[in-house]
Design an enzyme around this catalytic site. Structure first.
Site, short mmCIF file in Angstrom:
data_model
loop_
_atom_site.label_atom_id
_atom_site.label_comp_id
_atom_site.label_asym_id
_atom_site.label_seq_id
_atom_site.Cartn_x
_atom_site.Cartn_y
_atom_site.Cartn_z
N GLY A 47 0.90 -1.11 -0.40
CA GLY A 47 0.23 0.16 -0.24
C GLY A 47 0.90 1.34 0.35
N GLN A 52 2.81 9.70 1.47
CA GLN A 52 4.68 9.64 1.23
C GLN A 52 5.35 9.76 -0.10
OE1 GLN A 52 2.49 5.33 2.49
NE2 GLN A 52 4.16 4.84 3.24
N CYS A 93 5.64 0.05 7.98
CA CYS A 93 5.31 1.00 7.50
C CYS A 93 6.51 1.79 5.77
CB CYS A 93 4.84 2.40 7.66
SG CYS A 93 4.61 3.97 6.85
N LEU A 94 6.33 1.63 5.07
CA LEU A 94 7.52 2.46 4.08
C LEU A 94 8.42 3.82 4.71
CD1 LEU A 94 6.13 1.84 0.40
CD2 LEU A 94 7.66 0.30 1.84
N HIS A 135 -4.89 1.46 7.36
CA HIS A 135 -3.57 1.84 7.35
C HIS A 135 -2.74 3.51 6.27
CE1 HIS A 135 1.29 1.76 7.89
NE2 HIS A 135 1.58 1.91 6.99
N GLU A 136 -3.70 3.10 5.20
CA GLU A 136 -3.31 4.29 4.58
C GLU A 136 -4.12 4.91 3.92
OE1 GLU A 136 -0.51 3.56 2.42
OE2 GLU A 136 -0.47 1.51 2.53
N HIS A 139 -2.46 8.06 7.14
CA HIS A 139 -1.92 8.97 6.04
C HIS A 139 -2.27 9.69 5.60
CE1 HIS A 139 2.23 6.35 6.07
NE2 HIS A 139 1.68 5.74 5.51
NI NI Z 1 2.62 3.36 5.97
#
Ligand code: NI
Length: 165
Positions: A47, A52, A93-94, A135-136, A139
């Site tokens: 995702g 991000q 998380c990236l 989760h997204e 963000h």
């Molecule tokens: Ni994330």
């Protein structure tokens, strides 16, 4: 022309900004979404949210099975119903590399969103896909997993690619 974007890392200030709705569904949006798909797969994520990559707009892409061809893009997503049942799951998380956290979230959600062409989507999802979307969505509200995690695990690497959102 697709291009891989740089994923911002905590504590970059754009990661805590609230995203604004998308109003124009044009070729630029399509290109941005394609860049997000490409970036997500390149980073072994399941995702990715637009903040991000430094864009404070309500755009997310997901691929819960991490399979090319099964990716989805949701624009202006709003959760319309959350199950009372919650489940604790491990998330990475990236934008917060090297960390995973146990986070309790509703098991199932109903949501309304738009696709990249502006068509309305109404869906119910459960399990891991519901977790990825939540989760997204965090963000897009400037929330990172470190903001509501109860436990942290500092790991060498995140072994399972499906833990990186
Ligand atoms: Ni994330």
């Amino acid at each position: 022309m697709m291009s891989i974007q740089n994923v911002l890392k905590y504590p970059h200030p754009l990661l805590t900004r609230i995203s604004v709705p998308v109003k124009v569904f044009d070729l630029k949006l399509l290109e941005l979404v394609n860049d997000m798909f490409e970036t997500m797969y390149t980073e072994d994520g399941v995702g990715l949210a637009a903040p991000q990559i430094g864009i404070s707009k309500q755009i997310m892409v997901i691929s819960p099975n991490a399979k090319s061809g099964q990716e989805r893009a949701f624009i202006n997503l709003e959760i319309t119903h959350r199950s009372k049942d919650e489940e604790v799951g491990i998330e990475g998380c990236l934008s917060v590399p090297g960390f995973t956290a146990e986070i309790s979230r509703p098991v199932a959600i109903q949501f309304e969103a738009q696709d990249v062409k502006g068509n309305t989507i109404n869906e119910e999802v459960r399990g891991f896909a519901a977790r990825v979307i939540q989760h997204e969505l965090d963000h897009l509200n400037g929330i990172l997993l470190i903001d509501h995690a109860r436990f942290f695990h500092k790991g060498k690497t995140l072994k399972a690619s499906h833990h990186r959102l």
